[in-house]
Design a protein around this motif. Structure first.
Motif, PDB file in Angstrom:
ATOM      1  N   VAL A  96       0.833  -1.213   0.000  1.00 52.18           N
ATOM      2  CA  VAL A  96       0.000   0.000   0.000  1.00 52.18           C
ATOM      3  C   VAL A  96       0.858   1.249   0.000  1.00 52.18           C
ATOM      4  O   VAL A  96       1.908   1.309   0.638  1.00 52.18           O
ATOM      5  CB  VAL A  96      -0.955   0.061   1.231  1.00 52.18           C
ATOM      6  N   ALA A  97       0.359   2.253  -0.700  1.00 52.25           N
ATOM      7  CA  ALA A  97       0.970   3.586  -0.638  1.00 52.25           C
ATOM      8  C   ALA A  97       0.509   4.179   0.693  1.00 52.25           C
ATOM      9  O   ALA A  97      -0.637   3.981   1.098  1.00 52.25           O
ATOM     10  CB  ALA A  97       0.458   4.419  -1.794  1.00 52.25           C
ATOM     11  N   THR A  98       1.407   4.821   1.391  1.00 52.18           N
ATOM     12  CA  THR A  98       1.015   5.331   2.698  1.00 52.18           C
ATOM     13  C   THR A  98       1.581   6.738   2.910  1.00 52.18           C
ATOM     14  O   THR A  98       2.239   7.287   2.019  1.00 52.18           O
ATOM     15  CB  THR A  98       1.460   4.326   3.801  1.00 52.18           C
ATOM     16  N   ASN A  99       1.295   7.282   4.082  1.00 50.85           N
ATOM     17  CA  ASN A  99       1.813   8.623   4.391  1.00 50.85           C
ATOM     18  C   ASN A  99       3.347   8.597   4.482  1.00 50.85           C
ATOM     19  O   ASN A  99       3.939   7.583   4.829  1.00 50.85           O
ATOM     20  CB  ASN A  99       1.228   9.108   5.720  1.00 50.85           C
ATOM     21  N   ASP A 100       3.954   9.740   4.203  1.00 56.39           N
ATOM     22  CA  ASP A 100       5.415   9.834   4.321  1.00 56.39           C
ATOM     23  C   ASP A 100       5.807   9.708   5.784  1.00 56.39           C
ATOM     24  O   ASP A 100       5.121  10.216   6.665  1.00 56.39           O
ATOM     25  CB  ASP A 100       5.890  11.199   3.805  1.00 56.39           C
ATOM     26  N   ARG A 101       6.925   9.010   6.009  1.00 56.86           N
ATOM     27  CA  ARG A 101       7.393   8.843   7.393  1.00 56.86           C
ATOM     28  C   ARG A 101       8.641   9.655   7.689  1.00 56.86           C
ATOM     29  O   ARG A 101       8.926   9.966   8.839  1.00 56.86           O
ATOM     30  CB  ARG A 101       7.704   7.364   7.655  1.00 56.86           C
ATOM     31  N   TYR A 102       9.415   9.958   6.652  1.00 52.26           N
ATOM     32  CA  TYR A 102      10.735  10.568   6.881  1.00 52.26           C
ATOM     33  C   TYR A 102      10.862  11.964   6.277  1.00 52.26           C
ATOM     34  O   TYR A 102      11.685  12.752   6.732  1.00 52.26           O
ATOM     35  CB  TYR A 102      11.820   9.668   6.270  1.00 52.26           C
ATOM     36  N   THR A 103      10.109  12.205   5.213  1.00 53.93           N
ATOM     37  CA  THR A 103      10.275  13.422   4.422  1.00 53.93           C
ATOM     38  C   THR A 103       9.947  14.685   5.216  1.00 53.93           C
ATOM     39  O   THR A 103       8.899  14.754   5.857  1.00 53.93           O
ATOM     40  CB  THR A 103       9.346  13.330   3.194  1.00 53.93           C
TER      41      THR A 103
END
Ligand code: HEM
Length: 210
Positions: free
Chosen positions: A64-71
């Motif tokens: 799944v495409a998900t929310n950014d975690r690091y950006t």
């Protein structure tokens, strides 16, 4: 394995099915680290999660495409300004890169992972230099399915003339500290070219070769 209708309809999910037929033909298949998976002739990419494996298929992988975690915000603003969507007509070549990271990576805290991914490995800064020639879709598998064989599926497409640049980017990423946490990596190269043209070019090669 998630087989409910709700999961099948997950609009953030993408499934890749490897088998004897599909809309992308396999050009090469390399196992860089860890266990291999079955070699296939073609790969199909479809939206959602297919609960059943087609009869002539060897494997199905979904994420799944998900929310950014690091950006960070400045990185995101730059990415959004530069990136192209996957599926541009000129992007007839693609790479399906299957990755898993070691348990140690997952034992780190978010700030420790970010420090390795970007401050040490410059993953985002390296990738940014190849936009918009390379378009990417990053899918997460780890939280979707405990049995998932990979943590991530990377799908990237580009025009054939950008393949050398793409390989150059991969070489830089693979030399990073982040990549030292990868314990399984498979790199499958695909072409979306019209199958009729491929048959014709094979015939032409055969003819030319006598
Ligand atoms: C087109 C150039 C690329 C750009 C601009 C790029 C950018 C990014 C960004 C911004 C993230 C962080 C997402 C977040 O905040 O959660 C990320 C993560 C990731 N990228 Fe890339 N990337 C590129 C190429 C690649 C390639 C070639 C691969 C595969 C070989 C790859 C695999 C990954 C993976 C697995 C993650 C997730 C890391 C984790 O969560 O531990 N990227 N990338």
């Amino acid at each position: 394995m998630i087989t409910t209708e709700r999961a099948a309809a997950n609009s953030r999910a993408t499934t890749f099915v490897g088998g004897r037929s599909g809309h992308m033909l396999v050009l090469s298949h390399a196992t860089l680290v860890g266990e291999p998976i079955a070699r296939v002739e073609a790969v199909n990419m479809t939206a959602g999660i297919s609960p059943t494996l087609p009869v002539d298929a060897s494997w199905a992988l979904h994420g799944v495409a998900t929310n950014d975690r690091y950006t960070t915000r400045p990185e995101k603003t730059e990415l959004v300004a530069k990136q192209a969507p996957i599926g541009r007509p000129e992007a007839t070549h693609a790479a399906l890169i299957l990755l898993r990271k070691r348990a140690e990576w997952w034992s780190f805290t978010q700030d420790e992972r970010r420090a390795i991914l970007e401050e040490d490995s410059h993953h985002i800064a390296i990738g940014m230099r190849y936009l918009p020639a390379v378009a990417r879709r990053l899918l997460h598998c780890r939280d979707l399915d405990e049995e998932a064989p990979f943590d991530f599926i990377g799908y990237l497409d580009y025009a054939p003339e950008s393949e050398a640049a793409f390989d150059d980017m991969l070489a830089q990423l693979r030399a990073t500290k982040e990549w030292s946490f990868i314990d399984r990596e498979i790199d499958i190269r695909l072409t979306k070219a019209d199958p009729a043209q491929i048959v014709l070019s094979h015939l032409a090669d055969h003819h030319a070769g006598g």
